[in-house]
Design an enzyme around this catalytic site. Structure first.
Site, PDB file in Angstrom:
ATOM      1  N   TYR A  71       0.863  -1.186   0.000  1.00  0.00           N
ATOM      2  CA  TYR A  71       0.000   0.000   0.000  1.00  0.00           C
ATOM      3  C   TYR A  71       0.897   1.233   0.000  1.00  0.00           C
ATOM      4  O   TYR A  71       1.332   1.715   1.053  1.00  0.00           O
ATOM      5  CB  TYR A  71      -0.898   0.024   1.244  1.00  0.00           C
ATOM      6  CG  TYR A  71      -2.003  -1.005   1.275  1.00  0.00           C
ATOM      7  CD1 TYR A  71      -2.354  -1.740   0.145  1.00  0.00           C
ATOM      8  CD2 TYR A  71      -2.717  -1.247   2.445  1.00  0.00           C
ATOM      9  CE1 TYR A  71      -3.361  -2.684   0.187  1.00  0.00           C
ATOM     10  CE2 TYR A  71      -3.735  -2.185   2.490  1.00  0.00           C
ATOM     11  CZ  TYR A  71      -4.050  -2.904   1.360  1.00  0.00           C
ATOM     12  OH  TYR A  71      -5.052  -3.835   1.400  1.00  0.00           O
ATOM     13  N   PHE A 218     -14.152  -3.725   0.738  1.00  0.00           N
ATOM     14  CA  PHE A 218     -15.062  -3.105  -0.228  1.00  0.00           C
ATOM     15  C   PHE A 218     -16.489  -3.061   0.332  1.00  0.00           C
ATOM     16  O   PHE A 218     -17.463  -3.125  -0.425  1.00  0.00           O
ATOM     17  CB  PHE A 218     -15.034  -3.826  -1.597  1.00  0.00           C
ATOM     18  CG  PHE A 218     -13.701  -3.796  -2.294  1.00  0.00           C
ATOM     19  CD1 PHE A 218     -12.846  -2.701  -2.156  1.00  0.00           C
ATOM     20  CD2 PHE A 218     -13.279  -4.842  -3.117  1.00  0.00           C
ATOM     21  CE1 PHE A 218     -11.611  -2.657  -2.812  1.00  0.00           C
ATOM     22  CE2 PHE A 218     -12.059  -4.818  -3.777  1.00  0.00           C
ATOM     23  CZ  PHE A 218     -11.225  -3.721  -3.621  1.00  0.00           C
ATOM     24  N   GLY A 222     -17.944  -1.413  -2.604  1.00  0.00           N
ATOM     25  CA  GLY A 222     -18.681  -2.389  -3.403  1.00  0.00           C
ATOM     26  C   GLY A 222     -18.003  -2.629  -4.736  1.00  0.00           C
ATOM     27  O   GLY A 222     -16.777  -2.780  -4.819  1.00  0.00           O
TER      28      GLY A 222
END
Ligand SMILES: NC(=O)c1ccc[n+]([C@@H]2O[C@H](COP(=O)([O-])OP(=O)(O)OC[C@H]3O[C@@H](n4cnc5c(N)ncnc54)[C@H](OP(=O)(O)O)[C@@H]3O)[C@@H](O)[C@H]2O)c1
Length: 302
Positions: A71, A218, A222
């Site tokens: 990340y 998510f 989503g």
């Protein structure tokens, strides 16, 4: 209107092995940049803002942070930000790292780690976080890797004291069973949310039945995935949010938490206001009518 307490403990806690975490945590993937995670042209996030989010999260009772060495944006690394903002780490803070996916120093994706590369991946997280052991390490599956070989290496690193507890991510029920035959697994992390990946419903329940935590990601984004919550909000979710005087994102988090006491959410944000909203979702009570309506949205969206 329900009153919403801004305290991560309001959502209850769960034991990951011998480590207790509040059920609402923080995902660090959004900290290094604005907009789409991993985008080559992503604008690095303001450093002070990211540090503020991390410190405020801990003040609000967040004690479960999900991160990874991969990340990072051009100028920011999630692990380095966590180290700078939070070290010396509070005793109760649990940091989960994922290994498997790899990027070169320019951010290009490399082939996933081979079993022989996993120790180096664990050690990179240790160096960046400034720790001598990692609380939780996920084998983040990338498709072709073998549970027996990859998870077996992590089990050895656990035996050697570099890792406290092991977990699997992007895993199937068969992967979980295979990993459990090698070493205890305290947690599964897969994509899941209201109207997103309903094919995980049974696995969510099966994890709960075994006492294994399920950490959805998510949950807000989503189908927008790495790009974030880009689609318009479902009208029913919007209506329920308005009735509670909260945001649709908070309703999504509350719905996920309602899926079982073993579900631990890790909403990703680098926005200080969103952070407060997300932690406040821990104190949000959905009514039986809300849940019936949200479950119908969940089923219809599959
Ligand atoms: N194991 C894996 O393969 C894997 C894959 C992806 C992610 N993860 C982990 O899971 C965590 C959660 O996933 P995620 O960060 O992609 O998704 P998420 O939590 O579902 O959604 C994050 C997106 O929603 C926005 N957002 C967050 N809180 C909001 C709020 N209260 N109101 C409106 N918008 C809000 C964020 O933008 P702002 O920054 O503007 O708030 C961001 O665009 C990650 O941070 C990472 O730690 C794991």
């Amino acid at each position: 209107m329900v009153s919403v307490r801004v305290d991560a403990a309001a959502g209850g806690s769960w034991k990951l092995g011998d480590l207790t975490v509040n059920r609402i945590g923080l995902g660090a993937m959004r900290l290094p940049q604005y907009g789409q995670a991993f985008a080559a042209d992503a604008v690095p996030r303001d450093r002070g803002e990211a540090v503020q989010v991390l410190r405020r999260a801990v003040e609000l009772g967040v004690n479960h942070i999900d991160t990874a060495a991969f990340y990072f944006s051009r100028l920011r690394s999630a692990n380095e930000l966590i180290n700078f903002a939070l070290a010396p780490y509070p005793d109760e803070l649990v940091i989960a790292a994922k290994v498997g996916p790899r990027r070169d120093r320019s951010g290009n994706w490399l082939e996933p780690a081979t079993p022989g590369q996993l120790r180096g991946e664990v050690e990179e997280n240790l160096r960046q976080l400034g720790r001598d052991h990692l609380d939780l390490v996920y084998l983040r599956r990338s498709g072709r890797d073998s549970i027996a070989e990859h998870f077996g290496v992590l089990a050895e690193l656990r035996e050697a004291g570099l890792i406290r507890h092991l977990e699997v991510s992007n895993a199937t029920p068969a992967d979980l069973a295979e990993a459990q035959a090698i070493a205890p697994v305290v947690c599964v992390q897969n994509p899941y949310g209201l109207g997103h990946r309903g094919n995980q419903d049974e696995f969510v329940d099966a994890c709960g039945a075994q006492g294994v935590a399920f950490v959805p990601f998510f949950t807000i984004a989503g189908a927008g995935r790495e790009a974030g919550a880009t689609a318009g909000e479902h009208p029913e979710v919007g209506a329920i949010a308005r009735a509670h005087g909260v945001t649709p994102a908070q309703i999504r988090l509350a719905w996920a938490l309602h899926r079982g006491p073993h579900v631990l959410v890790i909403p990703g944000t680098g926005d200080p206001d969103h952070l407060v909203d997300n932690v406040a979702a821990a104190g949000l009570s959905l009514t039986p009518d809300d849940l019936t309506r949200l479950d119908a949205v969940h089923r219809a969206e599959q």
